[in-house]
Design an enzyme around this catalytic site. Structure first.
Site, PDB file in Angstrom:
ATOM      1  N   ILE A  86      -8.631   3.261 -10.650  1.00  0.00           N
ATOM      2  CA  ILE A  86      -7.733   3.795  -9.613  1.00  0.00           C
ATOM      3  C   ILE A  86      -6.742   2.758  -9.105  1.00  0.00           C
ATOM      4  O   ILE A  86      -5.910   3.067  -8.252  1.00  0.00           O
ATOM      5  CB  ILE A  86      -8.535   4.363  -8.425  1.00  0.00           C
ATOM      6  CG1 ILE A  86      -9.471   3.295  -7.832  1.00  0.00           C
ATOM      7  CG2 ILE A  86      -9.300   5.595  -8.818  1.00  0.00           C
ATOM      8  CD1 ILE A  86     -10.237   3.778  -6.602  1.00  0.00           C
ATOM      9  N   GLY A  87      -6.777   1.543  -9.621  1.00  0.00           N
ATOM     10  CA  GLY A  87      -5.806   0.549  -9.175  1.00  0.00           C
ATOM     11  C   GLY A  87      -6.020  -0.791  -9.841  1.00  0.00           C
ATOM     12  O   GLY A  87      -7.124  -1.142 -10.242  1.00  0.00           O
TER      13      GLY A  87
ATOM     14  N   GLY B 186      -4.809  -4.917  -9.262  1.00  0.00           N
ATOM     15  CA  GLY B 186      -4.155  -5.860  -8.364  1.00  0.00           C
ATOM     16  C   GLY B 186      -4.040  -7.232  -8.987  1.00  0.00           C
ATOM     17  O   GLY B 186      -4.305  -7.434 -10.183  1.00  0.00           O
TER      18      GLY B 186
ATOM     19  N   GLY C 234      -7.771  -8.482  -9.881  1.00  0.00           N
ATOM     20  CA  GLY C 234      -8.785  -7.634 -10.488  1.00  0.00           C
ATOM     21  C   GLY C 234      -8.401  -6.175 -10.497  1.00  0.00           C
ATOM     22  O   GLY C 234      -7.254  -5.802 -10.221  1.00  0.00           O
TER      23      GLY C 234
ATOM     24  N   VAL D 142      -9.745  -1.936  -9.652  1.00  0.00           N
ATOM     25  CA  VAL D 142     -10.558  -1.126  -8.745  1.00  0.00           C
ATOM     26  C   VAL D 142     -10.924   0.176  -9.459  1.00  0.00           C
ATOM     27  O   VAL D 142     -10.064   0.845 -10.032  1.00  0.00           O
ATOM     28  CB  VAL D 142      -9.806  -0.812  -7.434  1.00  0.00           C
ATOM     29  CG1 VAL D 142     -10.689  -0.006  -6.484  1.00  0.00           C
ATOM     30  CG2 VAL D 142      -9.336  -2.098  -6.767  1.00  0.00           C
TER      31      VAL D 142
ATOM     32  N   LYS E 153     -14.311  -3.028  -6.601  1.00  0.00           N
ATOM     33  CA  LYS E 153     -13.266  -3.995  -6.923  1.00  0.00           C
ATOM     34  C   LYS E 153     -13.870  -5.104  -7.788  1.00  0.00           C
ATOM     35  O   LYS E 153     -14.676  -5.901  -7.321  1.00  0.00           O
ATOM     36  CB  LYS E 153     -12.676  -4.593  -5.645  1.00  0.00           C
ATOM     37  CG  LYS E 153     -11.556  -5.589  -5.887  1.00  0.00           C
ATOM     38  CD  LYS E 153     -10.991  -6.089  -4.562  1.00  0.00           C
ATOM     39  CE  LYS E 153      -9.873  -7.099  -4.772  1.00  0.00           C
ATOM     40  NZ  LYS E 153      -9.297  -7.561  -3.475  1.00  0.00           N
TER      41      LYS E 153
ATOM     42  N   ASP F 113      -1.451 -10.625   3.576  1.00  0.00           N
ATOM     43  CA  ASP F 113      -0.923  -9.764   2.509  1.00  0.00           C
ATOM     44  C   ASP F 113      -0.763  -8.321   2.998  1.00  0.00           C
ATOM     45  O   ASP F 113      -1.201  -7.369   2.346  1.00  0.00           O
ATOM     46  CB  ASP F 113      -1.849  -9.812   1.295  1.00  0.00           C
ATOM     47  CG  ASP F 113      -1.138  -9.368   0.005  1.00  0.00           C
ATOM     48  OD1 ASP F 113       0.111  -9.296   0.014  1.00  0.00           O
ATOM     49  OD2 ASP F 113      -1.833  -9.083  -0.987  1.00  0.00           O
TER      50      ASP F 113
END
Length: 978
Positions: A674-675, A677, A680, A682, A697, A803
């Site tokens: 689902i993501g 970054g 790493g 997710v 994550k 961030d």
């Protein structure tokens, strides 16, 4: 000429009627009775054979022929349809059916009634088209068809009704144009077309001007075009109403020649230019309504017509608000006759002072100068306006004190002075004992809320003293205000306790006390306010428990107890069952409540309180225990200096194995990804440990700095607890099936994904039709600010996130926002946080391009105001819908500059159009409120994202201002609904 095919049939029907005579009428009436399904007043009980039909209720017969001449059945509550047999009543002259509940089509057979003179079926539910053959009724003088559901076009055949004097068809569903044949209605005096959908131009009505027409009413349609330049040739016109259409162009100078004109209403159109200075020639003028147009230029001279209008001695209402009139108010304003009762000048660009000559207008009942640029003080002589009931001066730049003469205005019941720079005490304004509405918010009033005056103001319904500098306590005398509906004293410097007497104001529905320094407990007496809908005591120092009887407030829609010192168990019934309308965050000693509030479970001691004997024991031992604790901390710090922090993991987080996470994510399947970054990926997973859906994550340990971010995120999330921070559930520090190091963090799953995916659906492969409305965006902005405020100001050690960006804001089922990704977070010492300095960066430049504060790029150390910069960019992104890295931002242009340049010209051109589309259904009035709030929000974002650190706003101040904007918008929408 068009052939009338109904004429031979009409002769046949007349012949039959003459033959059958009275029996025809009786049978026709009985046929009509048969279709009446409800008769609450028992009108039809007399329609039987025991009486001659001429004696039936509502029936009137001609003396000579004993035939039905009139049906007067108005306002009888009748339900049913109209029989076609009505066409057999060949002697009928008057048909009055208005104010009933008749439905179905209006029978075509009415066209057979050649003697018909009067038809009134207003306020029923007739549908279908208007029968065209009604034009055969050549004697028709009056035709009322309004407030029904007629559709289609207005029949062109109506133009043959040469005797027609009154034609009223407003409030239907008619479409199409207006036939030029209406120009043949040479006897017409009243034409009303209001509240339809007739997209025609005024030019199609020009043919009416040479006849006897006295009234034109065509408001609330889709009419367009310019007002005719030869308007003055309509020599008989008395009432001209075309409001709420799409007319444009200027007001013709020939208007002054319409000498019989009494009412001129062109409100809510797109009329431009100036008001002709010769308008004062209209000696019969009583009402001049030009508000909500584009009149004026914002310059001096726009108001020159005011002097001319003083010659209109019959003028009672003058309304020019919501235009662009500039210039100063002329002193001639005091020369209006004593007929003038209402004056509306609000929402223009008028500047200068209020002329003291205003005191001459002794008949004024309503005076509105709101939302202009008026300066100076309120004239003392305004107190001479003895008949004034409503005075609205809000949204200007008025200064000085409220003149004491206001107490002399014996009929003043509504006073609005908000959004000025007035100062001094407020006692004089409260001495008017008949006031029902008093709004002094957003000024610089000082001193106390006067007790004596409050106790005497028994008629007060709405009292708003918010956003001032008032001090001391809320007087207990508020309990005397039995009629009080809304109390707002938020954003002041009030101290003391919330008076228990407030519970005696039995009519209270809205209580706003937020943003003060109130202390003590929440009075349980508030639980007796059975009609209470909103209670906001946030951002105070309220302590103690939430009164149990708050659960019984059945009408309560919103309760905000956040950022206080409340403790104990949160109720779980009543309004407390709905987490979306209850806010308790920032009360770190609360427990229990429903699961959605995410509070810790209550221990037995928190439910029962601490026994007295234990309190005494703690009082004796606590100093010694604290000394031992301090020595122990010093010893532990010295002992741990040699241990590398990268090897220390939080001991209080339950670990899971690599195998657990492998199964939970179906082998880290790409379908569950689902993501991705910087450090790493997710995955969505289902963890078999009572956690249900989770987000895993997985750190890419080949990426430089990934291990440090793992430790940083663990340490940060262990140290914090806030409803708007992403909750960590567990961690994994192990090896995978190949013996490689593996580190992962497990969070609660956020089903609505990231804020970034909602703001930029086209860039994230999401459904392009989904978007966030204004209220959702404002709530998210507040929730993110709350999280940042908690990190900076309410943690034991201040934390800088480093961030802040839209992809790190995640949304749960009810769109509540949580801030995540603490891989770059940094702990600060108190001294460093206060001075806005920090330790040296350990992982390069912290942050994401577009959100990184400029000082970080020049080697400066991280600080809380660095987070504020990133938050400011994020706030602008939320409401403009543009990423800071958008392709349009090049050659030095930034999102900050883009937003800043829009402020002087109006922000609606730069905000996200998707958000505006969501708000369109609320109408223009709501849009005005949203535009005002959007301007304030963008100013906050611009201030936060200033390049110079010392020009930025502290996050606690940001949070306070956003809460104020939300309060303001909520109240504005409440007023619109009411």
């Amino acid at each position: 000429m068009e052939t009338n095919h109904a004429f031979p049939y009409l002769l046949l029907r007349l012949s039959t009627a003459n033959t059958l005579g009275n029996e025809t009428d009786r049978l026709a009436l009985l046929a009509m009775r048969s279709l009446i399904t409800q008769d609450p007043l028992k009108v039809m009980t007399s329609w039987n054979d025991s009486h001659h039909f001429c004696e039936w209720e509502g029936v009137a017969c001609s003396r000579r022929h004993q035939r039905v001449a009139a049906l007067n059945l108005q306002s009888k509550g009748l339900v049913g349809s109209i029989s076609s047999h009505v066409g057999n009543l060949s002697f009928l002259r008057r048909l009055a059916l208005f104010n009933n509940r008749f439905h179905g089509e209006f029978p075509q057979e009415v066209g057979y009634l050649f003697r018909l003179e009067y038809v009134a079926v207003t306020n029923n539910s007739f549908e279908g088209i208007i029968p065209s053959n009604i034009s055969v009724c050549s004697n028709l003088r009056t035709l009322y068809l309004s407030s029904n559901s007629f559709v289609g076009k207005l029949p062109m055949e109506l133009g043959s009704l040469s005797k027609l004097v009154t034609l009223v068809i407003n409030d239907n569903n008619l479409i199409g144009g207006i036939s030029p044949s209406l120009g043949n209605l040479s006897s017409l005096e009243l034409l009303s077309l209001s509240d339809n959908s007739l997209p025609v131009t005024l030019g199609q009505l020009k043919s009416l001007r040479d006849f006897r027409i006295k009234i034109i009413s065509a408001d609330s349609n889709q009419l367009s075009g310019n007002l005719p330049s030869d308007f003055g040739l309509m020599s008989n016109i008395q009432l001209f109403l075309i409001g709420a259409n799409q007319f444009s162009g200027p007001i013709p100078t020939s208007l002054a020649n319409a000498s019989t004109l009494q009412l001129f209403d062109i409100q809510n159109n797109q009329i431009t230019g100036e008001v002709p200075v010769n308008v004062g020639k209209l000696k019969s003028l009583q009402r001049f309504l030009v508000h909500e147009n584009n009149l004026g230029s914002g310059m001096s001279g726009d108001l020159d017509f005011i002097t001319s209008l003083t010659n209109c001695s019959n003028l009672t209402i003058l309304s020019i608000d919501y235009n662009s009139f500039g210039g100063v108010l002329p002193v001639s304003i005091g020369n209006f006759s004593n007929q003038l009762m209402e004056m509306y000048f609000g929402n223009n660009q008028i500047f200068g002072n209020i002329p003291k000559e205003i005191e001459n207008l002794q008949s004024l009942t309503y005076l509105n100068f709101s939302a202009n640029f008026i300066t100076g003080s309120i004239p003392i002589g305004i107190g001479n306006l003895q008949n004034l009931g409503i005075l609205v001066l809000r949204g200007n730049r008025l200064s000085g004190q409220i003149p004491s003469s206001i107490r002399n205005m014996s009929r003043l019941f509504s006073l609005h002075l908000s959004d000025n720079i007035l100062e001094g005490p407020i006692a004089s304004s409260l001495e008017n004992h008949i006031l029902q509405t008093l709004d002094l918010s957003y000024n610089n009033f000082t001193g106390t809320i006067p007790k004596k005056e409050i106790s005497l103001s028994t008629r007060l319904i709405d009292l708003d003293l918010s956003h001032n500098l008032l001090s001391d306590s809320i007087p207990m005398e508020v309990g005397n205000l039995a009629s009080l509906h809304s109390l707002d004293v938020s954003e002041n410097n009030l101290t003391g306790e919330i008076p228990t007497a407030l519970g005696m104001s039995v009519s209270l529905e809205y209580i706003y006390l937020q943003g003060n320094f109130l202390q003590g407990h929440l009075p349980s007496s508030l639980g007796s306010l059975k009609g209470l809908q909103v209670l906001d005591v946030s951002r105070n120092n309220i302590s103690g428990e939430i009164p149990k009887n708050f659960e019984n407030l059945l009408f309560l829609k919103n309760v905000n107890l956040s950022l206080n010192n409340l403790e104990g168990e949160v109720p779980i019934t009543g309004i407390f069952r709905n987490a979306s309308v209850v806010s308790v965050f920032g009360n770190y000693r609360l427990c229990g409540g429903i699961a959605a509030l995410k509070l810790p479970k209550c221990s037995q001691s928190s439910k029962q309180g601490i026994p007295l004997a234990l309190k005494v024991t703690l009082g004796v031992l606590l100093p010694s225990l604290l000394m031992v604790a301090v020595l122990l901390v010093i010893f532990m710090k010295k002992k741990s200096k040699a241990k590398p922090p990268s090897e220390q993991l939080p001991a209080d987080l339950i670990r899971v194995s690599y195998n657990d996470l492998y199964k939970a994510t179906d082998g880290f399947s790409s379908t569950n990804l689902i993501g991705v970054g910087s450090y790493g990926s997710v995955y969505k997973g289902f963890l078999q440990q009572d956690e249900g859906l989770v987000a895993v994550k997985v750190l890419n340990l080949m990426e430089h700095g990934a291990s440090k971010t793992f430790v940083a995120e663990c340490e940060t999330l262990r140290a914090v607890r806030h409803r708007n921070l992403l909750k960590i559930l567990t961690v994994c520090s192990s090896v995978d099936f190949n013996g490689n190091d593996f580190k992962a963090l497990v969070f609660e799953f956020m089903p609505n994904g990231s804020l970034d995916s909602w703001l930029h659906p086209s860039l994230n492969g999401q459904d392009l039709t989904r978007s966030l409305n204004f209220s959702q965006r404002l709530n998210i902005a507040i929730e993110v600010a709350s999280a940042v405020d908690y990190l900076h100001n309410h943690c034991e050690t201040p934390i800088v996130h480093c961030d802040m960006k839209s992809s790190n804001v995640l949304l749960n089922n009810d769109m509540t926002a949580s801030v995540g990704d603490f891989g770059l977070a940094k702990f600060l010492s108190k001294s460093i946080s206060t001075s806005n300095k920090s330790e040296t960066n350990s992982i390069g430049v912290r942050g994401t391009i577009g959100y990184i504060p400029p000082e970080y790029g020049m080697g400066a150390e991280v600080s809380t105001l660095g987070d504020v910069y990133s938050y400011g960019v994020l706030l602008l992104e939320i409401f403009t819908g543009k990423r800071p890295t958008d392709h349009m931002f090049k050659e030095g242009l930034t999102l900050h500059d883009f937003s800043k340049m829009a402020l002087p010209h109006g922000v609606m051109g730069v905000v996200d159009k998707c958000m505006l589309d969501e708000e369109t259904h609320k109408g223009a009035s709501s849009s005005n409120g949203i535009e005002e709030c959007l301007s304030s929000i963008l100013r906050i974002g611009i201030t936060c994202s200033e390049e110079l650190v010392n020009e930025r706003m502290d996050i606690s101040n940001v949070l306070r201002q956003l809460h104020s904007i939300k309060d303001r918008m909520t109240k504005y929408e409440t007023i619109l609904i009411e």
